[in-house]
Scaffold this motif. Sequence first.
Motif, PDB file in Angstrom:
ATOM      1  N   LEU A  12      31.606  45.877  40.214  1.00  0.00           N
ATOM      2  CA  LEU A  12      32.008  45.127  41.493  1.00  0.00           C
ATOM      3  C   LEU A  12      32.637  43.704  40.965  1.00  0.00           C
ATOM      4  CD1 LEU A  12      31.286  45.563  44.438  1.00  0.00           C
ATOM      5  CD2 LEU A  12      29.076  44.230  43.884  1.00  0.00           C
ATOM      6  N   MET A  37      36.395  44.501  39.423  1.00  0.00           N
ATOM      7  CA  MET A  37      37.367  44.956  40.335  1.00  0.00           C
ATOM      8  C   MET A  37      37.567  43.963  41.356  1.00  0.00           C
ATOM      9  SD  MET A  37      37.052  48.338  42.623  1.00  0.00           S
ATOM     10  CE  MET A  37      38.163  49.727  42.103  1.00  0.00           C
ATOM     11  N   SER A  38      36.696  43.201  41.927  1.00  0.00           N
ATOM     12  CA  SER A  38      36.892  42.407  43.029  1.00  0.00           C
ATOM     13  C   SER A  38      38.058  41.163  42.531  1.00  0.00           C
ATOM     14  CB  SER A  38      35.670  41.509  43.612  1.00  0.00           C
ATOM     15  OG  SER A  38      34.937  42.670  44.116  1.00  0.00           O
ATOM     16  N   MET A  39      37.709  40.885  41.243  1.00  0.00           N
ATOM     17  CA  MET A  39      38.481  39.772  40.454  1.00  0.00           C
ATOM     18  C   MET A  39      39.939  40.093  40.366  1.00  0.00           C
ATOM     19  SD  MET A  39      38.180  38.167  36.751  1.00  0.00           S
ATOM     20  CE  MET A  39      39.346  39.373  35.980  1.00  0.00           C
ATOM     21  N   THR A  50      41.323  42.704  42.036  1.00  0.00           N
ATOM     22  CA  THR A  50      42.259  42.923  43.310  1.00  0.00           C
ATOM     23  C   THR A  50      42.496  41.840  43.833  1.00  0.00           C
ATOM     24  OG1 THR A  50      39.985  43.255  44.484  1.00  0.00           O
ATOM     25  CG2 THR A  50      41.491  45.250  43.809  1.00  0.00           C
ATOM     26  N   GLY A  51      41.699  40.674  43.687  1.00  0.00           N
ATOM     27  CA  GLY A  51      41.983  39.273  44.153  1.00  0.00           C
ATOM     28  C   GLY A  51      43.354  38.923  43.397  1.00  0.00           C
ATOM     29  N   ILE A  52      43.241  38.745  42.142  1.00  0.00           N
ATOM     30  CA  ILE A  52      44.460  38.229  41.310  1.00  0.00           C
ATOM     31  C   ILE A  52      45.569  39.005  41.642  1.00  0.00           C
ATOM     32  CG2 ILE A  52      45.571  38.188  38.966  1.00  0.00           C
ATOM     33  CD1 ILE A  52      43.245  35.864  39.315  1.00  0.00           C
ATOM     34  N   MET A  53      45.539  40.308  41.717  1.00  0.00           N
ATOM     35  CA  MET A  53      46.660  41.326  42.057  1.00  0.00           C
ATOM     36  C   MET A  53      47.191  40.924  43.422  1.00  0.00           C
ATOM     37  SD  MET A  53      47.389  42.778  39.612  1.00  0.00           S
ATOM     38  CE  MET A  53      48.658  44.248  40.238  1.00  0.00           C
ATOM     39  N   LYS A  54      46.307  40.370  44.332  1.00  0.00           N
ATOM     40  CA  LYS A  54      46.782  40.117  45.810  1.00  0.00           C
ATOM     41  C   LYS A  54      47.692  38.811  45.761  1.00  0.00           C
ATOM     42  CE  LYS A  54      46.316  41.070  50.199  1.00  0.00           C
ATOM     43  NZ  LYS A  54      46.395  42.447  50.957  1.00  0.00           N
ATOM     44  N   ILE A  55      47.507  37.868  44.947  1.00  0.00           N
ATOM     45  CA  ILE A  55      48.334  36.711  44.605  1.00  0.00           C
ATOM     46  C   ILE A  55      49.624  37.083  44.109  1.00  0.00           C
ATOM     47  CG2 ILE A  55      48.586  34.690  43.716  1.00  0.00           C
ATOM     48  CD1 ILE A  55      45.496  34.248  43.552  1.00  0.00           C
ATOM     49  N   GLY A  56      49.551  37.917  43.135  1.00  0.00           N
ATOM     50  CA  GLY A  56      50.626  38.560  42.593  1.00  0.00           C
ATOM     51  C   GLY A  56      51.622  39.273  43.470  1.00  0.00           C
ATOM     52  N   GLU A  77      51.654  38.715  46.928  1.00  0.00           N
ATOM     53  CA  GLU A  77      52.084  37.951  47.671  1.00  0.00           C
ATOM     54  C   GLU A  77      53.308  37.072  46.958  1.00  0.00           C
ATOM     55  OE1 GLU A  77      50.355  36.546  50.999  1.00  0.00           O
ATOM     56  OE2 GLU A  77      49.454  38.556  51.276  1.00  0.00           O
ATOM     57  N   ALA A  78      53.342  36.745  45.901  1.00  0.00           N
ATOM     58  CA  ALA A  78      54.035  35.860  45.170  1.00  0.00           C
ATOM     59  C   ALA A  78      55.489  36.736  44.501  1.00  0.00           C
ATOM     60  CB  ALA A  78      53.432  35.006  43.927  1.00  0.00           C
ATOM     61  N   VAL A 129      55.138  38.979  42.179  1.00  0.00           N
ATOM     62  CA  VAL A 129      55.008  39.232  40.663  1.00  0.00           C
ATOM     63  C   VAL A 129      55.134  40.690  40.321  1.00  0.00           C
ATOM     64  CG1 VAL A 129      53.481  38.965  38.573  1.00  0.00           C
ATOM     65  CG2 VAL A 129      53.794  36.960  40.273  1.00  0.00           C
ATOM     66  N   MET A 134      43.040  52.174  43.585  1.00  0.00           N
ATOM     67  CA  MET A 134      43.791  51.652  44.666  1.00  0.00           C
ATOM     68  C   MET A 134      45.068  52.601  44.835  1.00  0.00           C
ATOM     69  SD  MET A 134      41.867  49.359  46.204  1.00  0.00           S
ATOM     70  CE  MET A 134      43.185  48.678  47.196  1.00  0.00           C
ATOM     71  N   ILE A 194      50.434  34.560  37.198  1.00  0.00           N
ATOM     72  CA  ILE A 194      50.467  34.945  38.678  1.00  0.00           C
ATOM     73  C   ILE A 194      50.051  33.793  39.629  1.00  0.00           C
ATOM     74  CG2 ILE A 194      48.911  36.335  40.361  1.00  0.00           C
ATOM     75  CD1 ILE A 194      49.222  38.822  38.372  1.00  0.00           C
ATOM     76  N   ILE A 230      51.935  29.547  48.214  1.00  0.00           N
ATOM     77  CA  ILE A 230      50.964  30.392  48.764  1.00  0.00           C
ATOM     78  C   ILE A 230      49.519  29.924  48.872  1.00  0.00           C
ATOM     79  CG2 ILE A 230      49.763  32.437  48.333  1.00  0.00           C
ATOM     80  CD1 ILE A 230      52.409  33.702  47.384  1.00  0.00           C
ATOM     81  N   PHE A 279      43.169  35.041  47.379  1.00  0.00           N
ATOM     82  CA  PHE A 279      42.237  35.654  46.227  1.00  0.00           C
ATOM     83  C   PHE A 279      41.015  36.264  46.688  1.00  0.00           C
ATOM     84  CE2 PHE A 279      38.282  35.529  43.606  1.00  0.00           C
ATOM     85  CZ  PHE A 279      38.886  36.226  42.383  1.00  0.00           C
ATOM     86  N   ALA A 335      39.740  40.141  46.882  1.00  0.00           N
ATOM     87  CA  ALA A 335      38.418  40.449  46.315  1.00  0.00           C
ATOM     88  C   ALA A 335      37.812  41.338  47.168  1.00  0.00           C
ATOM     89  CB  ALA A 335      37.799  39.264  45.884  1.00  0.00           C
TER      90      ALA A 335
END
Lengths: 191, 176
Positions: A45, A48-50, A52-58, A60-61, A63, A113, B19, B28, B34, B38
């Motif tokens: 938990l 995975m949350s960490m 998906t959080g980081i990947m979400k930034i990536g 949007e940016a 990356v 995912m 990132i 952003i 984040f 999450a």
Amino acid sequence: MLNYLWGAMIFVGILVAAFTGKMAEVTNGAVDSAKEAVTVSITMLGVMSMWTGIMKIGEEAGVTDSVKKLLKPFLKWLFPDVPENHRAMDYIAANVTANFLGLGWAATPAGLMAMKELQDLNRHRETASRAMCMFMIFNMSSLQLVSINIIAYRMQYGSADPSEIIGPGILTTLASTVAAIAFAKIMEAVK
Amino acid sequence: MKLITALSNLILPLVIVYILSCGYSKKINVYEVFIEGAKEGFKVVADILPTLIGLMMAVGILRAGGTLELVSRALSPIVSRIGFPSEAVPISLMRLVSSSASTGILLDIFKNYGPDSFIGRFVSVMMSCTETVFYTMSIYFMSVKITKTRYTLAGALVANAAGMAASLALCRYLWG
């Protein structure tokens, strides 16, 4: 298939236990394992949350786009059914990259995912698509650069050269991955 | 060795820093994004937990009742005929089902035979090119409720068999 496999595992397991006289152990094994699943999930938990959080930034940016661009020709060849700019490609790229670098725990969330996105593209709800089969077979061929945990265990038990297995490891993992892709491509051509 | 260990330890922080830098340079709101991401991960884990409980329970029964041991012992005489070390049968089978259980057997082999013995080297290489097929397949497919997996299992077993055969051949060549 899993519907039967799961039941078979339990029936056979209990039947064998009846013959070996290990019924008490089976009870403990079942209960302990169920408990372990929750412990594993609590760790998952957070990780995975960490991730998906980081990947979400990536995402949007932009990356993941650049990573994807590097893997694109190869992934396009592996997954002809997945639209080039679909999110599934991002997660597949992330999963392959994490696996290759030996970040197994980070690969699983991205892989799950990817499956979710591939299921959105899938026309049959209960049958695996060609892309899913390729992704799973490729994933389970365990393409990776270094198994750092194996090297750590070897050190722990006093190996004279713990890292001597890196070279052979790369060669054999290439062998399994080539076999995996060949098999999946042949099956795609046949069906 | 040190370089590789250092590199492995560096990869994740580098990815996060890279990132984050990209996020800031694109102006952003990284923290908000984040949290949003999450939440997605949270949902995925909550969805797989029941699957995980069901599968670990079934594997636990197989392990505790002695089924896995029985299969390993029964196959030993057959595999030794094709030149496969019989000491590696339990770990090879367990490898397909459970990562933690196969790691347990790996450590047991290191303890009893030594990591620099032929069997110790073989299992080291073999572990790095094989995967917990049944576990991985179950988790991935059940998370999206796929029950008909077509040729996935066959493909995964082919890949793993190729990895094992390559490991055996290469280890025999290098250290045989």
